[in-house]
Motif scaffolding. Structure first.
Motif, PDB file in Angstrom:
ATOM      1  N   TRP A   1       7.320  -4.216   6.241  1.00  0.00           N
ATOM      2  CA  TRP A   1       8.446  -3.315   5.991  1.00  0.00           C
ATOM      3  C   TRP A   1       8.021  -2.159   5.088  1.00  0.00           C
ATOM      4  CZ3 TRP A   1       7.664  -7.802   3.370  1.00  0.00           C
ATOM      5  CH2 TRP A   1       7.774  -7.774   1.969  1.00  0.00           C
ATOM      6  N   HIS A   2       8.829  -1.127   5.110  1.00  0.00           N
ATOM      7  CA  HIS A   2       8.645   0.015   4.215  1.00  0.00           C
ATOM      8  C   HIS A   2       9.774   0.036   3.183  1.00  0.00           C
ATOM      9  CE1 HIS A   2       5.855   1.865   7.193  1.00  0.00           C
ATOM     10  NE2 HIS A   2       5.395   2.508   6.144  1.00  0.00           N
TER      11      HIS A   2
ATOM     12  N   PRO B   1       6.941   6.560  -0.498  1.00  0.00           N
ATOM     13  CA  PRO B   1       7.041   5.463   0.476  1.00  0.00           C
ATOM     14  C   PRO B   1       5.888   4.474   0.304  1.00  0.00           C
ATOM     15  CG  PRO B   1       7.021   7.638   1.542  1.00  0.00           C
ATOM     16  CD  PRO B   1       6.544   7.817   0.137  1.00  0.00           C
ATOM     17  N   ARG B   2       6.199   3.203   0.478  1.00  0.00           N
ATOM     18  CA  ARG B   2       5.179   2.148   0.390  1.00  0.00           C
ATOM     19  C   ARG B   2       5.363   1.150   1.526  1.00  0.00           C
ATOM     20  NH1 ARG B   2       2.544   1.870  -4.727  1.00  0.00           N
ATOM     21  NH2 ARG B   2       3.424   3.274  -6.292  1.00  0.00           N
ATOM     22  N   LEU B   3       4.230   0.636   2.017  1.00  0.00           N
ATOM     23  CA  LEU B   3       4.218  -0.354   3.092  1.00  0.00           C
ATOM     24  C   LEU B   3       3.952  -1.733   2.503  1.00  0.00           C
ATOM     25  CD1 LEU B   3       4.102  -0.909   6.246  1.00  0.00           C
ATOM     26  CD2 LEU B   3       1.604  -0.750   5.986  1.00  0.00           C
ATOM     27  N   PHE B   4       4.722  -2.725   2.938  1.00  0.00           N
ATOM     28  CA  PHE B   4       4.587  -4.093   2.468  1.00  0.00           C
ATOM     29  C   PHE B   4       4.256  -5.018   3.643  1.00  0.00           C
ATOM     30  CE2 PHE B   4       7.121  -2.005  -0.671  1.00  0.00           C
ATOM     31  CZ  PHE B   4       6.925  -2.671  -1.869  1.00  0.00           C
ATOM     32  N   ILE B   5       3.395  -5.988   3.383  1.00  0.00           N
ATOM     33  CA  ILE B   5       3.015  -6.990   4.382  1.00  0.00           C
ATOM     34  C   ILE B   5       2.988  -8.349   3.709  1.00  0.00           C
ATOM     35  CG2 ILE B   5       1.246  -7.759   6.023  1.00  0.00           C
ATOM     36  CD1 ILE B   5       0.125  -4.823   5.786  1.00  0.00           C
TER      37      ILE B   5
ATOM     38  N   MET C   1       0.831  -1.196   0.000  1.00  0.00           N
ATOM     39  CA  MET C   1       0.000   0.000   0.000  1.00  0.00           C
ATOM     40  C   MET C   1       0.870   1.252   0.000  1.00  0.00           C
ATOM     41  SD  MET C   1      -2.915  -1.010   2.843  1.00  0.00           S
ATOM     42  CE  MET C   1      -1.724  -1.788   3.950  1.00  0.00           C
ATOM     43  N   PRO C   2       0.502   2.265  -0.770  1.00  0.00           N
ATOM     44  CA  PRO C   2       1.184   3.554  -0.654  1.00  0.00           C
ATOM     45  C   PRO C   2       1.041   4.102   0.768  1.00  0.00           C
ATOM     46  CG  PRO C   2      -0.150   3.487  -2.638  1.00  0.00           C
ATOM     47  CD  PRO C   2      -0.510   2.266  -1.835  1.00  0.00           C
TER      48      PRO C   2
END
Length: 256
Positions: A184-185, A247-251, A129-130
């Protein structure tokens, strides 16, 4: 809110990079049932199909324009119109993959926790997600929204999408159902031609709710005001281009 596949793919290479980076972290050797949630025009679906086989992949989206574009891009593949707030696979999945969609889903942590129940043991939920609401590209949308004859439509921040929860929130909700959770970002830096190119980028995504709220009678003036603000915030580099920080968030969660 209507989306534009044509606008989205103007920056396809840049938009596909995080999709590729997310897929690279999926710890599966094979997948019989893989779903691309919020498939858009099919650029991420194509990556999943290349890895796991087209017959094993289904793309989902709520927008007819995006689904039509995906079907043209990948003829013969399965694409389904669905609302992620309530959708669930008919059978447990190996992979539920979502590139840049859940930021638009209210209370998406609860939706992600629910979707974990629809994975096979060892199945993977992979989400990107952004996380860019603090960037000038988005704070300046708010400034423009408050600055013109359209400002009543933006009172109380009603158009701004919610800020993502902190990483601990995802761990707290997903770990009870998971063997492993990774969060993580990554910050991407995209060199673009100029300030109007940044505006073209966000027209496909973050700016669309603002233009919708301003109304067609104000769309040109809203865009002009926003473009001027972007030009002031993103100064040219030595080669004349501007640098869009994203920046982007990863899961990645593996079902227990």
């Amino acid at each position: 809110m209507a989306w534009s596949a044509e606008q989205y793919v103007k920056f396809e290479d840049e938009r596909t990079r995080p999709a590729r980076d997310l897929l690279a972290q999926v710890p599966l050797g094979s997948a019989e049932r893989a779903y691309d949630l919020g498939c858009g025009p099919g650029n991420s679906t194509e990556l999943i199909a290349e890895r796991f086989g087209a017959a094993n992949v289904c793309g989902l989206d709520s927008d007819d324009n995006m689904l039509a574009a995906a079907a043209r891009r990948l003829p013969g593949m399965k694409f389904v119109k669905a609302d992620l707030n309530s959708w669930a696979p008919e059978q447990r999945a190996d992979l539920l993959y979502a590139n840049a969609v859940f930021q638009w889903v209210p209370d998406h942590i609860s939706v992600l926790a629910r979707l974990m129940d629809h994975l096979k043991p060892g199945g993977v939920l992979a989400v990107q997600m952004p996380d860019n609401l603090a960037e000038p590209s988005h704070t300046l949308m708010e400034e423009t929204g408050a600055a013109g004859p359209w400002k009543a439509a933006f009172a109380g921040g009603r158009v701004r999408r919610p800020v993502l929860p902190p990483p601990a929130g995802y761990f707290d909700r997903l770990m009870p159902k998971s063997a492993r959770v990774e969060v993580w970002h990554t910050v991407y830096y995209h060199p673009l031609a100029d300030a109007p190119a940044i505006v073209e980028w966000v027209k496909a995504t973050g700016l669309r709710p603002y233009l919708d709220a301003a109304g067609p009678e104000h769309a040109a003036a809203f865009t002009a005001d926003y473009t001027a603000r972007i030009a002031g915030a993103y100064r040219p580099m030595a080669d004349g281009r501007v640098l869009l920080r994203f920046p982007r968030l990863f899961i990645v969660a593996v079902r227990a």
